[in-house]
Design a protein around this motif. Sequence first.
Motif, PDB file in Angstrom:
ATOM      1  N   SER A 123       0.799  -1.009  -0.066  1.00 26.62           N
ATOM      2  CA  SER A 123       0.057  -0.069  -0.036  1.00 26.62           C
ATOM      3  C   SER A 123       0.827   1.166  -0.002  1.00 26.62           C
ATOM      4  N   GLY A 124       0.493   2.247  -0.980  1.00 24.53           N
ATOM      5  CA  GLY A 124       1.016   3.490  -0.733  1.00 24.53           C
ATOM      6  C   GLY A 124       2.205   3.921  -1.842  1.00 24.53           C
ATOM      7  N   GLY A 125       2.579   2.825  -2.570  1.00 28.06           N
ATOM      8  CA  GLY A 125       3.550   3.061  -3.364  1.00 28.06           C
ATOM      9  C   GLY A 125       3.855   2.829  -4.791  1.00 28.06           C
ATOM     10  N   CYS A 126       2.592   2.258  -5.464  1.00 28.53           N
ATOM     11  CA  CYS A 126       2.256   1.339  -6.572  1.00 28.53           C
ATOM     12  C   CYS A 126       2.178   2.596  -7.540  1.00 28.53           C
ATOM     13  N   LEU A 186      14.033   2.537  -5.882  1.00 30.09           N
ATOM     14  CA  LEU A 186      12.745   1.977  -6.849  1.00 30.09           C
ATOM     15  C   LEU A 186      12.729   0.463  -7.064  1.00 30.09           C
ATOM     16  N   ARG A 187      11.572  -0.175  -7.099  1.00 29.13           N
ATOM     17  CA  ARG A 187      11.598  -1.553  -7.180  1.00 29.13           C
ATOM     18  C   ARG A 187      10.442  -1.988  -8.174  1.00 29.13           C
ATOM     19  N   PRO A 236      10.329   4.680  -4.032  1.00 31.23           N
ATOM     20  CA  PRO A 236      11.251   4.568  -2.733  1.00 31.23           C
ATOM     21  C   PRO A 236      10.352   4.788  -1.599  1.00 31.23           C
ATOM     22  N   GLY A 237      10.507   4.238  -0.363  1.00 30.05           N
ATOM     23  CA  GLY A 237       9.683   4.756   0.792  1.00 30.05           C
ATOM     24  C   GLY A 237      10.653   4.424   1.999  1.00 30.05           C
ATOM     25  N   ARG A 238      10.103   4.433   2.966  1.00 26.72           N
ATOM     26  CA  ARG A 238      10.751   4.246   4.302  1.00 26.72           C
ATOM     27  C   ARG A 238      11.424   2.979   4.485  1.00 26.72           C
ATOM     28  N   SER A 239      10.659   1.745   3.951  1.00 23.09           N
ATOM     29  CA  SER A 239      11.190   0.351   4.120  1.00 23.09           C
ATOM     30  C   SER A 239      12.118  -0.043   3.110  1.00 23.09           C
TER      31      SER A 239
END
Length: 865
Positions: free
Chosen positions: A725-728, A753-754, A746-749
């Motif tokens: 959730s929150g990054g797609c 970029l993946r 990219p995010g906190r965890s």
Amino acid sequence: MLEFLMREFNSRKKTANHEGFLMGNASCTPQQAAVLTDSIFNTLVTDMRPLSMVEDEGFTKMIHTLNPGYTLPSRTHFTKLMERKYEETFKKAKTAINTNNSKLALTTDVWTSVATEAYLGVTCHYITDDWDMQSISLTTMPLQDRHTASNIAEWLEQVVDRFEIPPSKIIAIVHDNGANIVAAANILEEKHGWSSVRCTGHTLQLVINAALKNPSIEKAVGAARCLVEHFKKGELACSKLREKQQQMNTPEHSLVQDVSTRWNSTFYMISRLLEQRWPVTATLSDSSVTQRGKRYLDLKPDQWSLLEELSTVLKAFECATVFMSGQKYATISTIPPLVKGLLKSTQSAVYESAPLRAFQLTAVQQLQERWKRETTFSDSAPNTVILAMVLVQFPKPWVKFLSPDEVLRVQTKVQTMVLEERRKMDVQQHGSCSVTSTDTTATESTPQATLLDSLLGSDGEEDDRAGQAEDVHTQVRKEVLTYLEEKSLAKEENPLLWWKANNERYPMLARLAKSFLCIPATSTPSERLFSAAGNIASKKRASLSQEHVDMLTFLHCNAKCLNKESCGVKKVNLMNMKASQYVPIHSKQIRGMSFSRENNSLLLSAALDNTIKLTSLLTNTVVQTYKTDKPVWSCCWSLDNSNYVYAGLSNGSVLVYDTRDTSKHIHGLEPLRSRCPVASLCYVPRMASSSFPCGGLIAGSLEGACFWEQMNETTYRPHILPLESGGCTDIHVETESRHCLVTYRPGRSHQNLRCVLMALTRAPQQDSSQLPGCSCSPVQTFCAGSSCKLLTKNTVFRNPDGRGLLVCAGDEASNSTMVWDAGSGSLLQKLPADLPVLDISPFSVNGENFLASLTEKMLKLYKWE
């Protein structure tokens, strides 16, 4: 591996700012010089300055002061630049006219310059998809031959042919009351069916001229004209008038001199003179200013009274003329109400003087005679004005102008025209007609009826066709009757905005409204064309060639309407690897595009202008526009039924459209969770697969994704996919392998970029009574850089050598395209780009495989070796 083809294509216009152009910057780069030169040329065109100004001493000094490193090009260079800009703007105008789906109207007039050279001015008017009135100046065409009716008709046809406008697309031509141009319009009406509409402004000029031909009125107006001329020519009288204005606390306005060919200028002269009556009288009475022998210039009391009454009666005509001369709103539909209003205003007034009563009588007679054709319905006439009035005055006002019998005939006429529009629309969409004649011949695909069939009766096909035709008639009749029951539109409301809001309720009538309401009530647009041409072909520039007058006038008059930023596609010829034509499509940023599998020249596009559009890249025209209530972020075709297309909106919903239905969407898929914009739409076709046999739509947003399984043509079953959730930011499907590539920012965890390759799966539910559920599971993860500000369209596709899948993703951190082997997860190549990559797409041509990467400024093509 992928080998760079050494071909780069501009994907948008390069821009440069003006920083560093001021004094102190000793150098000027070629890019800065190009921007400065373009800016100077635009100034010359916008302000209608002579091109020779670039060689004037003061101008060259000013440019040198602003940027000493800039070398100002010669007048010859700017002349060539003008010719090139004209060709570019001409193409824009032609594209804008021919990509518009509604009909258009022309206005025309003839003008003679100070060099005694004759020109034919032609302007074009139509209503856009957004229900905005659009005007384009077509030409200020130099004329060599006599202005006969046949010659004028031929010249107009040449202009239309030059812009490649089909004659059937033109609904009317607006012109003045000159005998030659009226005869030319009649020729074109008989030949092409163009309605002949006489300029309301010029007709009012004839009405007022006839009414002013009263000896007392002519004498009073002549005296006023001489009085104004005295102050215009006398410097002492003019300065003394200003003193008197200050002493009497009167507005310090100059007197106005009238022009004999413009009756409203006479009204302005009289109104200003009445405003300045006492300062003018005081100035004339001053012996230090006015010689005793010129005291006669002052008007007599009865002449002042006559002018006051004349100003009152002319004010209503002036108001009507100003309103009718507008170009941004519908005017032709207001002719009958305004004529009736002028009649009522003129007849109801009570005047003391006999000259004004004579003016009143003549004006009423002229109004009734000159507009009898436009305000009376006739079965043999085009009835352009009345039909336009019906499409605006809903419906009670127009009923007041017609008898009960005429009202019924108008209603029948409208229904007939709507049926014809429906027939044309059906032919465009399906190549056949819904309302067909019963006199048809049998073909090989239609078996001949046997004698037994004829004895027993129809097999039902003829009844079906008759029933279908009857249904169409019923639909049309219902649409027209429902429209006629609408409440009357308030006078201050814009009918175009009403139609924009009610377009879907009355789709066929809306097509008619676009055709009729684009017609101007006056030929003022072509006269404004000559105002610009007059400033360009001035006495100082009398040697300017007629062709250059046409070019400069065209550029000046079309600068605002054709230089608006547009969003579209630029075609690339893959045979010679050269960029070709630019095709404008949307008015705002395009968020998604998809080609039809059955017709690879048909492009579906979605944009932030609240539309999705179908564009034929064979004809470079928009063939269908669907409007939405929200900005559109994504789109795709159904791969199971090519008639269906999908649009993902900014509020998280998905609209389903049937291309056979041009009015509106047929289904709406509402989001189950988030209302985030649908950033990606992918269709998964049905396939004989043990793992995932079903077909449907994957809608992805920043908060996740949903697979809408298509159960049948009208039913969709939602399945929430187990995504983070929150990054797609993007989802892409490889249909044959039943895999999808999900991109996470990219995010906190996760700091990078993946791109996660996931297998689509279908498994039975724990409750055996429920249908199997659809899901996805991760197979391989690919990591790129730590930056992700753009919603890049990444891709997964079959390896051209047949060994597995390849994954391609844009890496903002390194401005490159990364290529991975999906099976092993190894990085195969890193393809450099000039800027962050926006979109990546594989394609093949003539058995050769390519990869395209798009940035804001460049398209790079790579060939598989």
